[in-house]
Design a protein around this motif. Structure first.
Motif, PDB file in Angstrom:
ATOM      1  N   HIS A  44      50.377  50.986  48.127  1.00 47.69           N
ATOM      2  CA  HIS A  44      50.996  50.635  46.842  1.00 47.69           C
ATOM      3  C   HIS A  44      51.315  51.900  46.049  1.00 47.69           C
ATOM      4  CE1 HIS A  44      50.089  46.291  47.184  1.00 47.69           C
ATOM      5  NE2 HIS A  44      49.162  46.764  48.001  1.00 47.69           N
ATOM      6  N   SER A 123      45.653  50.271  46.626  1.00 44.53           N
ATOM      7  CA  SER A 123      46.037  49.158  45.755  1.00 44.53           C
ATOM      8  C   SER A 123      46.754  49.718  44.538  1.00 44.53           C
ATOM      9  CB  SER A 123      44.814  48.353  45.311  1.00 44.53           C
ATOM     10  OG  SER A 123      44.098  49.060  44.312  1.00 44.53           O
TER      11      SER A 123
ATOM     12  N   GLU C  35      47.182  37.224  46.140  1.00 42.94           N
ATOM     13  CA  GLU C  35      46.822  38.199  47.164  1.00 42.94           C
ATOM     14  C   GLU C  35      45.660  37.733  48.041  1.00 42.94           C
ATOM     15  OE1 GLU C  35      46.434  41.867  44.952  1.00 42.94           O
ATOM     16  OE2 GLU C  35      48.410  41.508  44.050  1.00 42.94           O
TER      17      GLU C  35
END
Lengths: 864, 297, 164
Positions: A44, A123, C35
């Motif tokens: 990410h 993330s 998610e």
């Protein structure tokens, strides 16, 4: 005005509010928007962004951030310059300086939110944690906070020690001075449009997927043009030196051969491209003035040539959560994420958050226009002088930004009126603000200013707003006639009729009495009207009048239609729908041509592996005419091919074959019909070379034919609370003509949605920077999108001017947004006219209303 | 827009919550409904190291009447306030304010005590608390104390709460026999925080037999959106009390409101606007509250 | 911030399925369903509680899943847009929106659908005007709301009365 809703329909689909094919998918959560792409091992991205409007970057310290949990890599601006080419403006226009810039800034930041580093982590949250640990030393520079700063030569230049006026042009149409000298009155005013922003509910986003085995690249993106994004990423990525590229090409001669072949194919198909581009002289001048520009461009082009198929991405755009223009650009972030994924050899996702989207995801409008109208005392317009200053922020949008919009503004300024002479001067300036992008009628300022100015002229001359328009608008009897700026207004340009009808529907003649009576009862009411026409898509040479040399690439719409092996028909389009319902409307068009039900059609889009090449994608109110047209003609050709086979199979003459509701039969004997699946089997038997899954393939291109205009008049009523400054809209009427309507519910939805954005621009929305260039509207509590309580019911009256032209479809995507700010502002000024109020800017929050009305004192604004 | 990490503490009991707050003090924040705190955390404007979730303290979700006061427990949501029949009859001002609070989805999660403790000066309930001079019940491991609303709000998003303290209950006085309440606010859009808001509660003396304007026995005016804290319009209140209602009286009260405030400008409205509209809304709210009281009496 | 990676046990029921999860404290319910559970029908439009795109039902009541931490939802029953249709049969609110061309890009649709579903389930008493207020916590940038209101009015039975 509730639309008729029909369900499954066996006859003609065009003209009916056919239920959307998209909806069962989108309303059950089965849609696949870019943020829904989840890949195993995907990383990410998040960006380190400038907190300053204008500053030198003295140092970036990333060591602590690299140690933050989950961080995989941090790429600063300096490293990025080794990975990618700079963005190089594609427009060569006299008087234009188009700056070059990289995906990330390395030496200088030019607006709040300017990206200086990209953090890649396991993330998004971890990437944001690391951002806080990146230490950037800035040395601030005085900000160029607005257009007047940009025109002030004492302010620091944003680009290369040049003036902050990046584009300066002037066009004269006719004997302007003589017309002004002969006028009874010359009336002048300065108008501004505040900076606003598209703000689709889905922000921008990109997922660069790298196949761990083959290293093939798939770019999942929310983009309005899949091919544009593909080729921009291919062009600007994998920076290599010129000798390195030449070496690669020497080893891989096939790449040169292949390029030459495809170039030849393109030139054969589009011989006009062989002509020297009208942009050439300006381009040569650009290169002479800046040889490094030529080197950068050659380096990028050679690099592109040297790339293998696997070094170029395929783009996959599936469901998109709105755009309104802002996803028509390839962004710096797109390229940075792509470069990071290429460097790491891993899939990377970047989903812009709302704060980022408000700061840098695309702003619009932000113009100052000085206008003078030379008129006779009876309201006849003799000429206009217009001076535009367009603030495009720091980084021009790529491939097209403010400079291009300025040219469409120029061409469109006369609108549907007789403008005998016109002087148009324009400046595009650089400021320390976010990038200006297309937003639903990026030229809309022409309508706002012209329609406001007509109201002011009417007041000065003591005639009504309707009268001044009726005196100057081009009537149907005068058509065809060219605009003074070039484009032809053809015989279907019915703006006059929309105006006349709207005046009647609004009972305009009785308005002054009604207004006075209401005022006697303490009610402050206003009525405003505004009229426009838009190129949707305009005449065939429309682009040539805006940007000479751009028409050949921009004006062509391709499509493929395939009878598939299972008897289904695939319509394959370069359009990238993002709310417009093309899966439904293009299926309606094809179904009518083929005589098959909508359910037998699949519309395929967004995948560069299968869709025909074009750079335009979806935008500019072009789809109905361009895609509707090419699908009509391609489907007709497919039908011919089907009929050929059917005639053989049924041993009948071609003329006797009919297709009804998917049944192919000899006229009069439907019971003995066959299906498209039967035809597909036979077609595949005949064509051993058909692609897997395909039976008959038809490919066509369409240049828009006659093109044409969409036109409308809006009438808006307001009630103003003079104690609180609140404005209510009790009634809103639209009279419009977009030719033949494919799907009335979709057309009405486009119009209403545009008007809602126009109302937003006037009453709620403003992107604000303070005098030091600090950004002030970073949340949805600061930038106010209207809710269901703020948007009134909107009555829509359709006109269709009869025409023999086939596929007489024209676009309606932008018109609502183009006209509404003028109609609403005119209504508010009409309500406050008895107080002597004149309105110059379409941003009218309650404070401003009370200031204009003299109820409260004007505060020096804290921000603008 | 992702919040920083934090240590999460799910309080099983009130004592548990107080003990955690006592342990971490300034480093801890109470998570009630989260409708104000979570967005601030998402934007990293607030990043507490410890979050004390009171969501499981469900015994505190009652609205009860004791000794002429209506007590609202710390887990009572805005939606529960809005729907409470007891609030509708006994604290009409809170009932009138409830629908103005954000949107339904916010009201379903946000709590009355959470909103008052958050002390947003543009929010409705802190102004209601000031208007009615509510009693705020504050607990810590050190014990319990009661703070009057007049003394509770110290500044922008700051209150009399010590770092280890929790607002466990708000107590509103029950309305008198002849009373009216009105909340008027101007916001940019439906559901937004107020640019200007006025919460008015009026009580009237028993009507005399002879005809004439009713006499105001008690007045509470809470202003929101007009400064760093919710404001009690003290001078306007005292102008009203003991006088018969009239347009002139309300205009004088509105003038007093406008004189005594020092509103701040922002991107949504100027200071001049806020001052002017505070006067307008004071007049409107006073008239509404009067009509309501007298129509019902 | 050393606690960033510590995980907390949460038991939630989503669309009828019970889940026992270990989640980071800072995870929002929206991130959880999207998610952890792969239910990507719930969309994130602003992540600060204004746009309403992420609206889900928590114990039958509409809530913004970007403003609810997963850990707060422990023990709760969650409904997302994926729960509405029954195999091939659309829920009445979905069908009403299809019939009325409710949405365009439909990014906001899940939030509207769940907000309206709560109004239906809770038997809200509404007029056309109060319906606008109930839906004003959900932003749509495409439609100008008329078509969404038409769909909502149809499914809530508000078609007859005037727009008052």
């Amino acid at each position: 005005m509730r639309e008729t809703i029909v369900g499954p329909f066996a006859g003609k689909f065009v003209g009916h509010a056919v239920r959307r094919v998209e909806d069962p998918r989108l309303l059950t959560g089965e849609g696949r928007y870019v943020d829904d792409v989840q890949l195993s091992g995907m990383l990410h991205a998040a960006f380190v962004r400038s907190p300053h409007a204008h500053a030198h970057i003295r140092n970036i310290e990333v060591a602590a951030a690299r140690r933050s949990p989950g961080v995989v890599d941090i790429i600063t601006g300096a490293e990025m310059e080794t990975l990618v080419h700079p963005f190089i403006g594609m427009l060569a226009l006299k008087g234009l300086y188009d700056p070059r810039f990289y995906a990330l800034s390395s030496k200088r930041v030019r607006h709040v939110g300017d990206p200086v580093a990209i953090v890649i982590a396991e993330s998004r949250a971890q990437a944001e944690d690391a951002i806080e640990l990146v230490e950037v030393s800035y040395e601030t520079i005085e900000a160029v906070a607005n257009a007047s700063d940009a025109l002030d030569s004492r302010k620091p230049p944003l680009w290369d020690n040049r003036s902050n006026v990046l584009f300066d042009f002037a066009n004269t149409y006719g004997e302007v001075d003589a017309a002004f000298a002969g006028a009874d009155r010359v009336i002048s005013h300065q108008f501004k449009e505040q900076r606003v922003s598209n703000q689709p509910m889905e922000t921008r986003g990109i997922v660069v997927e790298i196949d761990p085995k083959s290293s093939a690249i798939t770019v999942h993106a929310a983009t309005q043009s899949a091919h544009m994004l593909k080729w921009v990423l291919a062009l600007l990525s994998d920076r290599a030196s010129i000798p390195a590229s030449i070496k690669t090409l020497a080893i891989n001669r096939d790449r040169v051969t292949r390029f030459a072949k495809s170039a030849k194919a393109i030139l054969t198909a589009k011989p006009e491209l062989k002509e020297p581009s009208p942009m050439m002289p300006a381009m040569v001048k650009q290169f002479r003035a800046e040889p490094s520009r030529f080197v950068d461009l050659q380096r990028a082009m050679l690099g592109l040539l040297a790339k293998s198929d696997n070094d170029r991405p395929e783009v996959l755009a599936r469901d998109i959560g709105g755009a309104f223009g802002t996803k028509g650009s390839a962004s710096r972030e797109d390229l940075a994420v792509y470069a990071a994924a290429r460097k790491l050899g891993r899939s990377v996702k970047w989903i812009e958050d709302r704060n980022e989207h408000l700061m840098g995801g695309g702003h619009s409008r932000d113009e100052i226009v000085d206008i003078s109208m030379a008129v006779r005392n009876d309201g006849t317009l003799l000429g206009m002088k217009v001076s535009l200053t367009l603030d495009q922020g720091a980084y021009p949008a790529f491939p097209f930004g403010g400079s291009m919009f300025s040219q469409i503004i120029r061409v469109m300024f006369p609108g549907p009126y007789r403008v005998p002479v016109m002087q148009f001067n324009g400046k595009v300036v650089a400021t320390n603000k976010g990038t200006l992008v297309a937003y639903r009628g990026p030229w809309a300022v022409e309508t706002f200013v012209r329609e406001r100015m007509f109201d002011m002229v009417a007041r000065e001359l003591g005639i009504t707003a309707a009268e001044v328009r009726l005196r100057n608008i081009v009537t149907m009897a005068e058509l065809p006639t060219p605009m003074i700026t070039g484009p032809m207004l053809d015989v279907r340009m019915s703006a006059h009729r929309t105006l006349v009808d709207a005046i009647a529907i609004a009972d305009y003649d009785n308005w002054p009495a009604a207004q006075l009576a209401a005022r006697a009862n303490g009610k402050i009411l206003g009525l405003g009207i505004a009229t426009f026409c838009e190129a949707a898509p305009g005449p065939p040479d429309f682009f040539e009048h805006s940007i000479p040399g751009s028409g050949a690439l921009a004006g062509i719409e391709p499509a493929k239609i395939v009878l598939e092996a299972d008897g289904m028909v695939a319509v394959i389009t370069q359009q990238v729908p993002h709310g417009q319902g093309h899966e439904t409307t293009l299926a309606q068009v094809a179904a009518d041509q083929l005589g098959i039900p909508i359910e037998a059609i699949r519309v395929r889009y967004g995948d560069t592996k299968i869709t025909p090449f074009a750079m335009m994608g979806t935008g500019g109110s072009r789809s109905a005419a361009m895609a509707g047209g090419v699908v009509t003609f391609a489907a007709r050709e497919l039908k011919e091919r089907i009929v050929d086979i059917a005639a053989d199979l049924m041993e009948a003459s071609r003329e006797d074959i009919v297709i009804e509701a998917g049944n192919v039969h000899v006229a009069g004997v439907p019971a003995r019909g066959i299906t498209l699946a039967d035809i597909a089997v036979e077609a595949r038997r005949r064509d051993q070379n058909a692609a897997p899954g395909e039976a008959i393939r038809v490919a066509q291109e369409f240049d828009g034919g006659e093109g044409g205009w969409t036109q409308a008049t809006h009438a808006c009523w307001v009630e103003v609370d003079l104690e609180t400054g609140q404005v209510a809209i009790p009634r809103y009427v639209v009279v419009e003509d977009c030719g033949e309507i494919i799907n009335p519910a979709i057309v009405d939805g486009q119009i209403r949605g545009g008007i809602a954005q126009g109302i937003g621009q006037v009453l709620y929305e403003k992107i604000t920077y303070d005098d030091a260039g600090q950004f002030q509207t970073g949340t949805f509590m600061d930038y106010l999108i209207p809710t269901a309580c703020e948007i009134p019911d909107i009555e829509i009256h359709h006109i269709e001017t009869p025409s023999e032209i086939e596929a007489n479809y024209r676009g309606v995507g932008e018109g609502g947004m183009v006209v509404a700010p003028a109609a609403l502002t005119n209504a508010i000024e009409n309500a406050l006219a008895h107080l002597g109020v004149r309105i110059s800017e379409p941003y009218l929050p309650p404070s401003k209303i009370l200031e204009l009305a003299g109820v409260i004192q004007t505060a020096r604004s804290t921000a603008r | 827009m992702k919040m920083r990490g934090f240590e999460y503490h799910r309080a099983a009991t009130l004592d548990d919550a107080l003990a955690t707050l006592s342990e971490f003090g300034d480093d801890a924040k109470v998570l009630a409904g989260g409708q104000s705190l979570v967005p601030m955390m998402a934007m990293r404007l607030s990043s507490p190291a410890h979050l004390v979730d009171t969501g499981k303290l469900t015994t505190h979700d009652t609205i009860t009447e004791t000794d002429g006061m209506i007590a609202i427990g710390m887990r009572v949501t805005h939606a529960a306030l809005e729907q409470s029949a007891l609030i509708a009859t006994a604290v009409p001002l809170a009932h009138a304010a409830a629908p103005h609070i954000g949107h339904r989805a916010i009201r379903n999660r946000g709590t009355v005590c959470g909103s008052i403790a958050h002390a947003d000066p543009a929010a409705e309930l802190p102004a209601v608390a000031v208007s009615l001079n509510a009693q705020l019940v504050v607990r810590s491991t050190r014990g319990e104390r009661i703070v009057n609303a007049a003394d509770f709000f110290h500044g922008y998003l700051t209150t009399a709460l010590e770092p280890d303290e929790l607002l466990t209950e708000v107590r509103f006085p029950k309305r008198g026999a002849i009373a009216g309440a009105s909340v008027h606010e101007v916001s940019r859009r439906n559901g937004d925080f107020a640019l200007v808001g006025v919460a008015v509660h009026l009580e009237f003396a028993k009507p005399s037999t002879k005809k004439g304007a009713a006499v105001i026995a008690n007045a509470g005016i809470g202003l929101f959106g007009l400064g760093g804290i919710p404001i009690a319009a003290v001078e306007a209140q005292s102008l009203l009390v003991g006088n018969p209602t009239s347009d002139d009286l309300f205009a004088a009260a509105a003038d007093a409101v406008m004189r005594n405030i020092d509103p701040m400008p922002d991107n949504h409205a100027t200071a001049q606007y806020r001052r002017h509209v505070a006067g307008v809304l004071t007049r409107r709210a006073l008239a509404d509250a009067t009509n309501q009281a007298l129509a019902a009496s | 911030m050393n606690s960033t990676n510590s995980r907390i046990a949460v038991a939630i029921t989503v669309n009828g399925t019970a889940h026992e999860l270990q989640v980071p404290a800072r995870q929002t319910l929206a991130e959880c369903v999207r998610e952890e559970l792969g239910l990507t029908g719930t969309h994130l439009g602003c992540e600060h509680g204004v746009c309403g795109a992420c609206t889900v039902l928590v114990d039958g009541q509409a809530a913004r899943s970007c403003l609810v931490l997963t850990v707060q939802a422990d023990g709760a029953t969650i409904e997302t847009v994926e729960s509405l249709a029954n195999d091939d049969t659309l829920h009445a609110v979905q069908q009403a929106m299809v019939d009325n061309h409710g949405f365009q890009c439909a990014f906001c649709a899940p939030g509207f659908l769940m907000t309206i579903k709560a109004l239906i389930d809770n038997q809200a008493v509404l007029t056309k005007a109060t319906l606008r207020e109930e839906l004003s916590g959900n932003l749509c940038r495409c439609t100008g709301y008329a078509s969404i209101l038409a769909g909502a009015e149809a499914v809530l039975g508000l078609t007859g009365e005037s727009n008052a």
